[in-house]
Design a protein around this motif. Structure first.
Motif, PDB file in Angstrom:
ATOM      1  N   ALA A 123       4.510  40.781 100.145  1.00  0.00           N
ATOM      2  CA  ALA A 123       3.886  40.492  98.855  1.00  0.00           C
ATOM      3  C   ALA A 123       2.916  39.327  99.019  1.00  0.00           C
ATOM      4  O   ALA A 123       2.832  38.705 100.082  1.00  0.00           O
ATOM      5  N   ILE A 124       2.193  39.031  97.967  1.00  0.00           N
ATOM      6  CA  ILE A 124       1.199  37.952  97.947  1.00  0.00           C
ATOM      7  C   ILE A 124       1.842  36.718  97.335  1.00  0.00           C
ATOM      8  O   ILE A 124       2.508  36.804  96.299  1.00  0.00           O
ATOM      9  N   CYS A 125       1.652  35.565  97.958  1.00  0.00           N
ATOM     10  CA  CYS A 125       2.228  34.342  97.406  1.00  0.00           C
ATOM     11  C   CYS A 125       1.173  33.548  96.637  1.00  0.00           C
ATOM     12  O   CYS A 125       0.015  33.467  97.028  1.00  0.00           O
ATOM     13  N   ILE A 126       1.619  32.998  95.496  1.00  0.00           N
ATOM     14  CA  ILE A 126       0.767  32.234  94.588  1.00  0.00           C
ATOM     15  C   ILE A 126       1.557  31.005  94.147  1.00  0.00           C
ATOM     16  O   ILE A 126       2.791  31.020  94.139  1.00  0.00           O
ATOM     17  N   PHE A 137      -2.894  39.339  89.265  1.00  0.00           N
ATOM     18  CA  PHE A 137      -2.764  40.042  90.543  1.00  0.00           C
ATOM     19  C   PHE A 137      -1.846  41.254  90.403  1.00  0.00           C
ATOM     20  O   PHE A 137      -2.132  42.323  90.953  1.00  0.00           O
ATOM     21  N   ASN A 138      -0.745  41.087  89.692  1.00  0.00           N
ATOM     22  CA  ASN A 138       0.180  42.207  89.516  1.00  0.00           C
ATOM     23  C   ASN A 138      -0.474  43.364  88.756  1.00  0.00           C
ATOM     24  O   ASN A 138      -0.263  44.539  89.086  1.00  0.00           O
ATOM     25  N   GLN A 209      -9.494  42.031  99.041  1.00  0.00           N
ATOM     26  CA  GLN A 209     -10.870  42.277  98.587  1.00  0.00           C
ATOM     27  C   GLN A 209     -10.877  43.196  97.382  1.00  0.00           C
ATOM     28  O   GLN A 209     -11.612  42.965  96.411  1.00  0.00           O
ATOM     29  N   ALA A 210     -10.053  44.247  97.415  1.00  0.00           N
ATOM     30  CA  ALA A 210      -9.998  45.185  96.298  1.00  0.00           C
ATOM     31  C   ALA A 210      -9.495  44.505  95.027  1.00  0.00           C
ATOM     32  O   ALA A 210     -10.007  44.754  93.926  1.00  0.00           O
ATOM     33  N   ILE A 211      -8.503  43.624  95.169  1.00  0.00           N
ATOM     34  CA  ILE A 211      -7.983  42.890  94.009  1.00  0.00           C
ATOM     35  C   ILE A 211      -9.058  41.973  93.437  1.00  0.00           C
ATOM     36  O   ILE A 211      -9.288  41.936  92.216  1.00  0.00           O
ATOM     37  N   CYS A 212      -9.728  41.226  94.311  1.00  0.00           N
ATOM     38  CA  CYS A 212     -10.762  40.299  93.854  1.00  0.00           C
ATOM     39  C   CYS A 212     -11.938  41.047  93.234  1.00  0.00           C
ATOM     40  O   CYS A 212     -12.525  40.584  92.247  1.00  0.00           O
ATOM     41  N   ASP A 213     -12.302  42.186  93.798  1.00  0.00           N
ATOM     42  CA  ASP A 213     -13.370  42.999  93.210  1.00  0.00           C
ATOM     43  C   ASP A 213     -13.003  43.403  91.783  1.00  0.00           C
ATOM     44  O   ASP A 213     -13.826  43.347  90.858  1.00  0.00           O
TER      45      ASP A 213
END
Length: 272
Positions: A123-126, A137-138, A209-213
């Protein structure tokens, strides 16, 4: 592995992938190759010299064996641990499955044991107090899973029949009106993050990249040691961390995790 997960390597990555055995060195001790133990299964880890990447879940899991007489050799890069294995300085290496495949493909005489060491979720950590970004993000991740983007990105890097056939491309007309987001990673973990020339690519880089886009942010990738990523996110030096990072209860106390974007497994590399 970073808790409960062939390849053409460029000349620039020969050192980091342990192809040039005499050209690069790890941070391991100088154990003699004469003092080795055969590791044929998980049961053989007791008393063995185990190589791991510092701060990973492989490191965390292997640490349990120190009480059983094992010696844990910790390296800043997984490639350095594999290099130590080829030189007889460690008896085995515990690492994520997909990078393990790349290392074995690049180094004759190595193999992965059939028995997985552990399984894990990535998973991605924030930052702990940044619930707003975690929620964003979710939401984006859920959309990208639903429309098949995440699956397409993963298949582009993993799978003999699908590799290279579905590279991610930023949609036409994408604008970055919301500024930048900095991603902390360790870019020596193919196929999740690695260098092609000066650019960091791979599964994590493309999903980020897809999330940020989708969210309207320009992605900036900051390469650093793996064990510095959580600190960078906590301190605000980076907005999020993505590096094949496994969700653990210990890490949850320090940072937020998004929903998982893939599962992986930890495996054991040994000499044939």
């Amino acid at each position: 592995m970073k808790k409960i997960l062939s390849i053409v390597l460029t000349a620039a990555m020969l050192c980091t992938t342990a192809l040039a055995l005499s050209a690069c060195g790890g941070s391991s001790s100088s154990n003699s190759s004469a003092d080795t133990k055969t590791v044929a299964s998980i049961d053989d880890l007791k008393g063995a010299k185990i190589g791991v990447q510092l701060g990973t879940t492989g490191d965390i899991y292997a640490s349990d064996y120190e009480e059983e007489g094992s010696t844990i050799e910790r390296f800043n890069k997984g490639a350095d641990a594999v290099l130590a294995l080829t030189q007889g300085k460690v008896d085995c290496v515990i690492i994520d499955n997909e990078p393990a495949k790349a290392f074995v493909a690049a180094n004759e005489g190595l193999k992965i044991l059939d028995e997985p060491f552990a399984e894990e979720d990535y998973a991605i950590c924030i930052a702990k107090d940044n619930n707003d970004l975690t929620e964003k993000f979710n939401t984006a991740l859920a959309d990208l899973k639903k429309d098949g983007t995440v699956d397409s990105i993963i298949k582009n890097y993993i799978g003999d029949d699908t590799k290279g056939k579905s590279p991610y491309e930023t949609p036409d007309g994408t604008e970055y009106k919301n500024g930048e987001l900095h991603m902390a990673t360790n870019a020596f973990f193919e196929p999740y993050e690695y260098y092609e020339g000066d650019n960091v690519v791979g599964i994590d880089a493309m999903i980020a990249q897809a999330i940020c886009d989708k969210l309207g942010y320009k992605l900036v990738i900051d390469d650093m040691d793996f064990d510095s990523i959580i600190t960078a996110v906590q301190s605000g030096k980076a907005d999020f961390g993505m590096a094949g990072m496994t969700v653990t209860d210990e890490r949850k106390q320090a940072i937020n995790f998004t929903d998982s974007y893939t599962t992986a497994k930890q495996v054991i590399i040994v000499k044939e």
